[in-house]
Design a protein around this motif. Structure first.
Motif, PDB file in Angstrom:
ATOM      1  N   THR A 209      -3.090   8.255   4.828  1.00 42.57           N
ATOM      2  CA  THR A 209      -3.826   7.062   4.445  1.00 42.57           C
ATOM      3  C   THR A 209      -2.791   5.964   4.222  1.00 42.57           C
ATOM      4  O   THR A 209      -1.913   6.103   3.362  1.00 42.57           O
ATOM      5  CB  THR A 209      -4.634   7.279   3.158  1.00 42.57           C
ATOM      6  OG1 THR A 209      -5.522   8.377   3.352  1.00 42.57           O
ATOM      7  CG2 THR A 209      -5.425   6.034   2.806  1.00 42.57           C
ATOM      8  N   LEU A 210      -2.874   4.907   5.016  1.00 42.70           N
ATOM      9  CA  LEU A 210      -1.864   3.851   4.948  1.00 42.70           C
ATOM     10  C   LEU A 210      -2.400   2.581   5.597  1.00 42.70           C
ATOM     11  O   LEU A 210      -3.382   2.620   6.336  1.00 42.70           O
ATOM     12  CB  LEU A 210      -0.568   4.268   5.651  1.00 42.70           C
ATOM     13  CG  LEU A 210      -0.546   4.369   7.171  1.00 42.70           C
ATOM     14  CD1 LEU A 210       0.891   4.477   7.667  1.00 42.70           C
ATOM     15  CD2 LEU A 210      -1.343   5.549   7.702  1.00 42.70           C
ATOM     16  N   THR A 211      -1.742   1.470   5.331  1.00 46.10           N
ATOM     17  CA  THR A 211      -2.130   0.222   5.966  1.00 46.10           C
ATOM     18  C   THR A 211      -1.391   0.069   7.292  1.00 46.10           C
ATOM     19  O   THR A 211      -0.399   0.755   7.554  1.00 46.10           O
ATOM     20  CB  THR A 211      -1.810  -1.003   5.087  1.00 46.10           C
ATOM     21  OG1 THR A 211      -0.407  -1.290   5.169  1.00 46.10           O
ATOM     22  CG2 THR A 211      -2.213  -0.769   3.640  1.00 46.10           C
TER      23      THR A 211
ATOM     24  N   GLY B 239       0.803  -1.217   0.000  1.00 48.97           N
ATOM     25  CA  GLY B 239       0.000   0.000   0.000  1.00 48.97           C
ATOM     26  C   GLY B 239       0.833   1.263   0.000  1.00 48.97           C
ATOM     27  O   GLY B 239       1.734   1.414   0.808  1.00 48.97           O
ATOM     28  N   HIS B 240       0.542   2.160  -0.901  1.00 44.79           N
ATOM     29  CA  HIS B 240       1.255   3.423  -1.004  1.00 44.79           C
ATOM     30  C   HIS B 240       0.764   4.391   0.072  1.00 44.79           C
ATOM     31  O   HIS B 240      -0.433   4.575   0.260  1.00 44.79           O
ATOM     32  CB  HIS B 240       1.033   4.019  -2.386  1.00 44.79           C
ATOM     33  CG  HIS B 240       1.757   5.297  -2.617  1.00 44.79           C
ATOM     34  ND1 HIS B 240       3.124   5.410  -2.515  1.00 44.79           N
ATOM     35  CD2 HIS B 240       1.301   6.540  -2.928  1.00 44.79           C
ATOM     36  CE1 HIS B 240       3.477   6.657  -2.779  1.00 44.79           C
ATOM     37  NE2 HIS B 240       2.386   7.365  -3.021  1.00 44.79           N
TER      38      HIS B 240
END
Length: 272
Positions: free
Chosen positions: A74-76, A29-30
Motif C-alpha cells: 500500500t503506497l502512493t 505516505g508510509h
C-alpha cells in the motif's frame, strides 16, 4: 530477428533508481508491505484452484515450497523513484489551452532519450537551483541542450537516502531554471533529491517569513504554463562516467488516470 539496439558487450546499464521499502515514515505516505512466504502462498492458491496445498508441486517433503511467495503493498504513486505527469501540476497546461496528461497518457517516446547530467552539488542544503546554476553547469561540460534531451539534475542528495535530512532539507529547482530547460526543448527532466522543488519545510518557512506564495512549489507550478514532466528521487548520477553521450530510459508504470508512476530509471552507457 536479432535486437538491433542492445549489445551487452558494448553497453552497460546503470541503475538510477531508489528502492521502495517500508524503512521509515515518508512525507507523502508510509509504505505498508505484507509478505506471504511460499507455504502461505500455497494456502492462498489452494482456494481458487480447489486443490489441497500438499498436492502442489514439487510434492513432499517440500511442503513449504509448494507455491509462490507474494507481497502486497500500500503506497502512493509518489513513493520511490517516480515520474510526475502534467496532471500532478494542474488539471490543464499551456495556460489552460490543453488538458494535462495523466501518467498513462504520456507518450513512451518522451521517456527515452539522450541523457545530460548537470552537476549542481555546490548548491547547499535547502538551496534554490537558479537559471545561472544550470547555465554554468552546461558551460563546464561545454554542451548545448538539444530538443528532447532528458536532463538529470545532480545535487548529490541521494547519498542522504534513509535519513531525516533527505526529506527536510534538500535543494530544488527554481521556476526560472525549469523554464530555461523547457525553452531549450526539454520535455523530461529529473533530480536526485526527494522532490523537484526545495524541501517542504524549507518552502514553508520562507512563506511564513515573507508571505510570498511564489516560493511554494515554483518548479511544479511551471507545469500550468508549459507541458513538461519531471522525475523525483533519482540516484547514482555520480556513477554515470560522462555527463553526456548516454541514453536514459524512464518508462513509468501505466496506472490509469494517475498523477505519477513508479519508474525503473536506467542509464545506458557505452563501455570504454
Amino acid at each position: 530477428m536479432a535486437c538491433l539496439f542492445w549489445d551487452r558487450e558494448k553497453y552497460q546499464l546503470i541503475d538510477l533508481t531508489l528502492p521502495i521499502q517500508p524503512f521509515m515514515p515518508d512525507i507523502v505516505g508510509h509504505v505498508k508491505m505484507a509478505k506471504w512466504n511460499h507455504e502461505q502462498g500455497a494456502r492462498l492458491n489452494s482456494v481458487p484452484t480447489g486443490i489441497d496445498p500438499i498436492d502442489f508441486p514439487p510434492g513432499p517433503p517440500f511442503y513449504e515450497y509448494h507455491s509462490q511467495a507474494w507481497e502486497e503493498l500500500t503506497l502512493t504513486t509518489h513513493i520511490g523513484t517516480h515520474l510526475d505527469a502534467p496532471w500532478h501540476f494542474f488539471p490543464t497546461t499551456e495556460n489552460g489551452k490543453m488538458k494535462a496528461k495523466t501518467i498513462d497518457e504520456v507518450p513512451l517516446e518522451w521517456c527515452i532519450g539522450n541523457g545530460v547530467v548537470l552537476d549542481v552539488r555546490h548548491v547547499g542544503p535547502g538551496g534554490l537551483i537558479t537559471e545561472d546554476d544550470v547555465k554554468e553547469a552546461l558551460k563546464k561540460i561545454n554542451y548545448k541542450i538539444q530538443p528532447w534531451d532528458i536532463v538529470l539534475i545532480q545535487t548529490g542528495w541521494d547519498k542522504k537516502w534513509g535519513t531525516k535530512e533527505y526529506f527536510e532539507n534538500h535543494p530544488g529547482m527554481s521556476r526560472e531554471a525549469t523554464l530555461y530547460l523547457i525553452e531549450q526543448g526539454v520535455k523530461v527532466m529529473g533530480i536526485d533529491a526527494f522532490g523537484f522543488d526545495r524541501a517542504f519545510k524549507v518552502m514553508g518557512e520562507e512563506y511564513k517569513r515573507t508571505g510570498d506564495k511564489n516560493v511554494l512549489w515554483p518548479a511544479h507550478n511551471v507545469g500550468r504554463e508549459k507541458e513538461y514532466l519531471h522525475l523525483e528521487r533519482l540516484a547514482n548520477l555520480d556513477k554515470i562516467p560522462k555527463p553526456t553521450g548516454f541514453t536514459v530510459v524512464v518508462f513509468p508504470i501505466k496506472i490509469e488516470g494517475a498523477s505519477a508512476g513508479w519508474v525503473r530509471a536506467v542509464a545506458i552507457v557505452e563501455k570504454e
